[in-house]
Design an enzyme around this catalytic site. Sequence first.
Site, short mmCIF file in Angstrom:
data_model
loop_
_atom_site.label_atom_id
_atom_site.label_comp_id
_atom_site.label_asym_id
_atom_site.label_seq_id
_atom_site.Cartn_x
_atom_site.Cartn_y
_atom_site.Cartn_z
N ASN A 74 7.08 -1.14 -5.72
CA ASN A 74 6.37 -2.25 -5.08
C ASN A 74 7.45 -3.13 -4.45
O ASN A 74 8.04 -3.98 -5.11
CB ASN A 74 5.55 -3.06 -6.08
CG ASN A 74 4.81 -4.21 -5.43
OD1 ASN A 74 5.08 -4.58 -4.30
ND2 ASN A 74 3.89 -4.81 -6.17
N HIS A 80 7.94 -4.60 4.87
CA HIS A 80 7.67 -4.82 6.29
C HIS A 80 8.90 -4.79 7.17
O HIS A 80 8.77 -4.65 8.39
CB HIS A 80 6.93 -6.15 6.48
CG HIS A 80 5.80 -6.32 5.53
ND1 HIS A 80 4.74 -5.45 5.47
CD2 HIS A 80 5.57 -7.26 4.57
CE1 HIS A 80 3.91 -5.84 4.51
NE2 HIS A 80 4.39 -6.93 3.96
N ASP A 87 16.15 3.36 3.96
CA ASP A 87 17.26 4.31 3.95
C ASP A 87 17.62 4.74 2.53
O ASP A 87 17.96 5.91 2.31
CB ASP A 87 18.49 3.72 4.64
CG ASP A 87 18.31 3.58 6.15
OD1 ASP A 87 17.34 4.15 6.70
OD2 ASP A 87 19.14 2.88 6.77
N HIS A 100 1.21 -1.52 -3.52
CA HIS A 100 1.00 -2.95 -3.27
C HIS A 100 -0.29 -3.36 -3.96
O HIS A 100 -1.32 -2.68 -3.83
CB HIS A 100 0.91 -3.24 -1.77
CG HIS A 100 2.19 -3.03 -1.06
ND1 HIS A 100 3.17 -3.99 -1.01
CD2 HIS A 100 2.67 -1.95 -0.39
CE1 HIS A 100 4.20 -3.51 -0.33
NE2 HIS A 100 3.92 -2.27 0.05
N LEU A 101 -0.25 -4.47 -4.68
CA LEU A 101 -1.43 -4.96 -5.38
C LEU A 101 -2.54 -5.35 -4.42
O LEU A 101 -3.71 -5.08 -4.66
CB LEU A 101 -1.06 -6.16 -6.26
CG LEU A 101 -0.05 -5.88 -7.37
CD1 LEU A 101 0.43 -7.19 -7.99
CD2 LEU A 101 -0.64 -4.97 -8.42
N SER A 102 -2.18 -5.99 -3.33
CA SER A 102 -3.17 -6.45 -2.35
C SER A 102 -3.32 -5.40 -1.24
O SER A 102 -2.46 -4.53 -1.07
CB SER A 102 -2.76 -7.79 -1.75
OG SER A 102 -1.60 -7.65 -0.96
N ARG A 111 1.81 -7.97 8.01
CA ARG A 111 1.84 -7.16 6.79
C ARG A 111 1.28 -5.75 6.99
O ARG A 111 1.30 -4.94 6.08
CB ARG A 111 1.07 -7.86 5.67
CG ARG A 111 1.68 -9.18 5.25
CD ARG A 111 0.94 -9.76 4.04
NE ARG A 111 1.26 -11.15 3.83
CZ ARG A 111 2.35 -11.60 3.21
NH1 ARG A 111 3.24 -10.76 2.74
NH2 ARG A 111 2.55 -12.90 3.07
#
Length: 148
Positions: A74, A80, A87, A100-102, A111
Amino acid sequence: MPHFLILNGPNVNRLGSREPEVFGRQTLTDIETDLFQFAEALHIQLTFFQSNHEGDLIDAIHEAEEQYSGIVLNPGALSHYSYAIRDAVSSISLPVVEVHLSNLYAREEFRHQSVIAPVAKGQIVGLGAEGYKLAVRYLLSQQGGESR
């Protein structure tokens, strides 16, 4: 025994108090406790690491190749724009699942792009802490099935 690294980036340590309407009220400790119990039931090991510093995350990714079977990552907002983390992920042979939680695609336009997703095995977004479990299950399935 499969052993996976759960790697959390910037601001994930603020879960529970940071934008609870977006991320919920669970703290990172709550999530880690739940994942520890989940891992015990599957007879696997999880190691947790969180940092607000990009270089620490890169070091953890590099070092993971010698210690773990895969990574659940995460990266927070670093997803972004961090070509350095991208890399690092592409430099190792371990499978990495971005979590990602959201739901990034239901939030601000900036985003909607992840520079890490193209080099990860997959991306799980918007399912809250359950996303970590789904990522672990996927990584475990790539080990030849669930343990025991």
